[in-house]
Design a protein around this motif. Sequence first.
Motif, PDB file in Angstrom:
ATOM      1  N   ASP A 127      21.595  80.152  18.866  1.00 26.53           N
ATOM      2  CA  ASP A 127      20.384  81.698  18.654  1.00 26.53           C
ATOM      3  C   ASP A 127      18.618  81.207  18.247  1.00 26.53           C
ATOM      4  O   ASP A 127      17.841  82.652  19.277  1.00 26.53           O
ATOM      5  CB  ASP A 127      20.331  82.456  17.397  1.00 26.53           C
ATOM      6  N   CYS A 128      18.888  79.455  18.709  1.00 26.46           N
ATOM      7  CA  CYS A 128      17.125  79.471  18.460  1.00 26.46           C
ATOM      8  C   CYS A 128      16.419  79.344  19.468  1.00 26.46           C
ATOM      9  O   CYS A 128      17.342  79.124  20.874  1.00 26.46           O
ATOM     10  CB  CYS A 128      17.102  78.305  17.376  1.00 26.46           C
ATOM     11  N   LYS A 129      15.283  79.517  19.690  1.00 23.58           N
ATOM     12  CA  LYS A 129      14.345  79.915  20.940  1.00 23.58           C
ATOM     13  C   LYS A 129      13.804  78.760  21.223  1.00 23.58           C
ATOM     14  O   LYS A 129      13.074  78.559  22.307  1.00 23.58           O
ATOM     15  CB  LYS A 129      13.874  81.410  21.346  1.00 23.58           C
ATOM     16  N   ARG A 130      13.734  77.959  19.668  1.00 25.85           N
ATOM     17  CA  ARG A 130      12.763  76.810  19.982  1.00 25.85           C
ATOM     18  C   ARG A 130      12.900  76.077  21.386  1.00 25.85           C
ATOM     19  O   ARG A 130      14.594  75.757  21.201  1.00 25.85           O
ATOM     20  CB  ARG A 130      11.949  76.572  19.048  1.00 25.85           C
ATOM     21  N   PRO A 131      12.159  75.202  21.897  1.00 23.84           N
ATOM     22  CA  PRO A 131      12.624  74.489  23.183  1.00 23.84           C
ATOM     23  C   PRO A 131      13.601  73.112  22.545  1.00 23.84           C
ATOM     24  O   PRO A 131      14.700  72.825  23.183  1.00 23.84           O
ATOM     25  CB  PRO A 131      11.980  74.526  23.749  1.00 23.84           C
ATOM     26  N   GLU A 132      13.335  72.452  21.615  1.00 20.94           N
ATOM     27  CA  GLU A 132      14.381  71.223  20.827  1.00 20.94           C
ATOM     28  C   GLU A 132      15.585  71.494  20.538  1.00 20.94           C
ATOM     29  O   GLU A 132      16.810  71.074  20.698  1.00 20.94           O
ATOM     30  CB  GLU A 132      13.840  70.533  19.279  1.00 20.94           C
ATOM     31  N   CYS A 133      15.943  72.808  19.898  1.00 23.43           N
ATOM     32  CA  CYS A 133      17.141  73.411  19.573  1.00 23.43           C
ATOM     33  C   CYS A 133      17.830  73.049  20.687  1.00 23.43           C
ATOM     34  O   CYS A 133      19.037  73.584  21.168  1.00 23.43           O
ATOM     35  CB  CYS A 133      16.932  74.621  18.804  1.00 23.43           C
ATOM     36  N   VAL A 134      16.998  74.729  21.720  1.00 22.93           N
ATOM     37  CA  VAL A 134      17.852  74.774  23.457  1.00 22.93           C
ATOM     38  C   VAL A 134      18.426  73.434  23.668  1.00 22.93           C
ATOM     39  O   VAL A 134      19.485  73.721  24.466  1.00 22.93           O
ATOM     40  CB  VAL A 134      16.347  75.466  24.558  1.00 22.93           C
TER      41      VAL A 134
ATOM     42  N   LEU B 180      16.759  68.509  16.229  1.00 21.79           N
ATOM     43  CA  LEU B 180      16.445  69.538  16.117  1.00 21.79           C
ATOM     44  C   LEU B 180      15.121  70.520  15.754  1.00 21.79           C
ATOM     45  O   LEU B 180      14.234  69.493  14.321  1.00 21.79           O
ATOM     46  CB  LEU B 180      17.142  70.277  14.829  1.00 21.79           C
ATOM     47  N   CYS B 181      14.859  71.451  15.850  1.00 18.79           N
ATOM     48  CA  CYS B 181      13.640  72.266  15.305  1.00 18.79           C
ATOM     49  C   CYS B 181      12.675  72.466  13.594  1.00 18.79           C
ATOM     50  O   CYS B 181      14.546  72.080  12.629  1.00 18.79           O
ATOM     51  CB  CYS B 181      13.068  73.825  15.440  1.00 18.79           C
ATOM     52  N   ASP B 182      12.160  71.986  13.090  1.00 18.14           N
ATOM     53  CA  ASP B 182      12.022  72.043  11.190  1.00 18.14           C
ATOM     54  C   ASP B 182      12.555  72.965  11.097  1.00 18.14           C
ATOM     55  O   ASP B 182      13.714  72.733   9.777  1.00 18.14           O
ATOM     56  CB  ASP B 182      10.798  72.668  11.301  1.00 18.14           C
ATOM     57  N   GLU B 183      13.319  73.864  11.125  1.00 21.20           N
ATOM     58  CA  GLU B 183      13.866  75.771  10.133  1.00 21.20           C
ATOM     59  C   GLU B 183      15.387  75.091  10.810  1.00 21.20           C
ATOM     60  O   GLU B 183      15.979  74.950   9.415  1.00 21.20           O
ATOM     61  CB  GLU B 183      13.249  76.743  11.130  1.00 21.20           C
ATOM     62  N   HIS B 184      16.139  74.608  11.622  1.00 20.91           N
ATOM     63  CA  HIS B 184      17.113  73.679  12.102  1.00 20.91           C
ATOM     64  C   HIS B 184      17.607  72.513  11.272  1.00 20.91           C
ATOM     65  O   HIS B 184      18.975  71.790  11.053  1.00 20.91           O
ATOM     66  CB  HIS B 184      17.692  74.425  13.273  1.00 20.91           C
ATOM     67  N   HIS B 185      16.961  71.607  11.057  1.00 17.55           N
ATOM     68  CA  HIS B 185      16.555  70.486  10.906  1.00 17.55           C
ATOM     69  C   HIS B 185      17.115  69.940   9.255  1.00 17.55           C
ATOM     70  O   HIS B 185      18.361  69.901   9.205  1.00 17.55           O
ATOM     71  CB  HIS B 185      15.080  69.550  10.583  1.00 17.55           C
TER      72      HIS B 185
END
Length: 430
Positions: free
Chosen positions: A212-219, A195-200
């Motif tokens: 909802d997260c647009k960052r490619p990791e979360c997508v 997951l991205c840094d924020e959602h990690h």
Amino acid sequence: MAGASDDRAAPRAPTGTRDVLWPESWRFETTVARFRRLVEAAGYGLAQSPVFEYASVFRRGIGDESDVVGKEMYEFEDRDGQMLALRPEGTASVVRAYVQHRPVLPWKAWYMAPLLRHERPQAARYRQHHQLGIEALGVADADLDVEVIWVAHAFMRDLGLTDYSLRIGSMGDGTCRPPYLELLTVYLDAHRNELCDEHHERFRANPMRVFDCKRPECVAVTAGAPKLVDHLCDECAAHFQRVQGGLSSLDIPFDIDPRLVRGFDYYTRTTFEFASGAIEAAQNALCGGGRYDGLVEMLGGDPTPGVGFGMGIERVLVACDAEGVFPVDPPPLDAFVVDVTGGDAGRDITTRLREAGLAADRAFDGRSMKAQMKLADRSGAVVAVIVGPAEAAAGDVLVRPLRAEGDQEPVRADDVVDAVRRATRREDET
Ligand SMILES: [Zn+2]
Ligand SMILES: [Zn+2]
């Protein structure tokens, strides 16, 4: 900060805000008027609520963890020490008003409200923008979800928009969402390091927000995640089916988007979003809404179902520009009164025309004929009503077409209302 601290500099509108002046403002008010006509004909009545509320209305209704409340809401202590917030979204205020006044159910309300958020300034994103919306309380029937979606669709069609699409999803309810969230949490936990840094770290607080997260990791991670629409309980699945059947029956095309989750805590079952195909994908959402059967209770009322949407006026007008529809074309004045005999006739004739229901304006300050005619031309009026010394002596005025061929005609001053009516009607026919 220079503008704020320099007392001698002319003040400007605050960062991230804008003024809307004529004729652009005419388009804005026409948008609101068209919306009002549509929704009032569908049984929705205007609800006006304050531009600020006790901050707890939004903290309880929207949720502390949302970006809207946590990062963007204007919140302040007033001179009496009360914690207040400027309205960052439309629904919570309307529902607070419902809980306070208890109108008879079903209650269908519409609003036009400025929304205030401390957003990062960027193109077409304003710290004050304006939203049109409807909220319908007291009905769980899926047909009301269909009606609400139809209103948004019908309004955009009325403006001339065609290049937009509708996505729908379901957020489930208190029966099916909790077990689904456990399933999702287990899945996200297994993929935590991707997951991205924020959602990690933060995914546990509200795992659905990772969709909802647009960052490619979360997508990438959520692409393989279990989807709520596949785990709905029987009642939610039947409700979602009926929404789809209703939209099909009304010829409103839609796609099911299992990733469509709304950022606010109070949504249940139906969610939907209209997006423009004519504007940049990052900012193409025209209208978002859904069902919020939990919100009335969260704000202290008895459990009461509700459904509604909000639509940003500025964004919709950007879409209209991109599609080349709903042009700015304010209605012209009927008459501009030019008086070079001192102003008494100009004052009296202009007032008579206005009291007869005609649109009229005039020049002031006893300016020259040439200067007044220039103003008459610039006003866009259909005719000029001219009073010179000869006309004044004879009890006449001259009616001169400004926007079409034709000679000026003298008419009796007493007949000026009829003469302007005739002249403007003739213009309408050509
Ligand atoms: Zn993320
Ligand atoms: Zn359910």
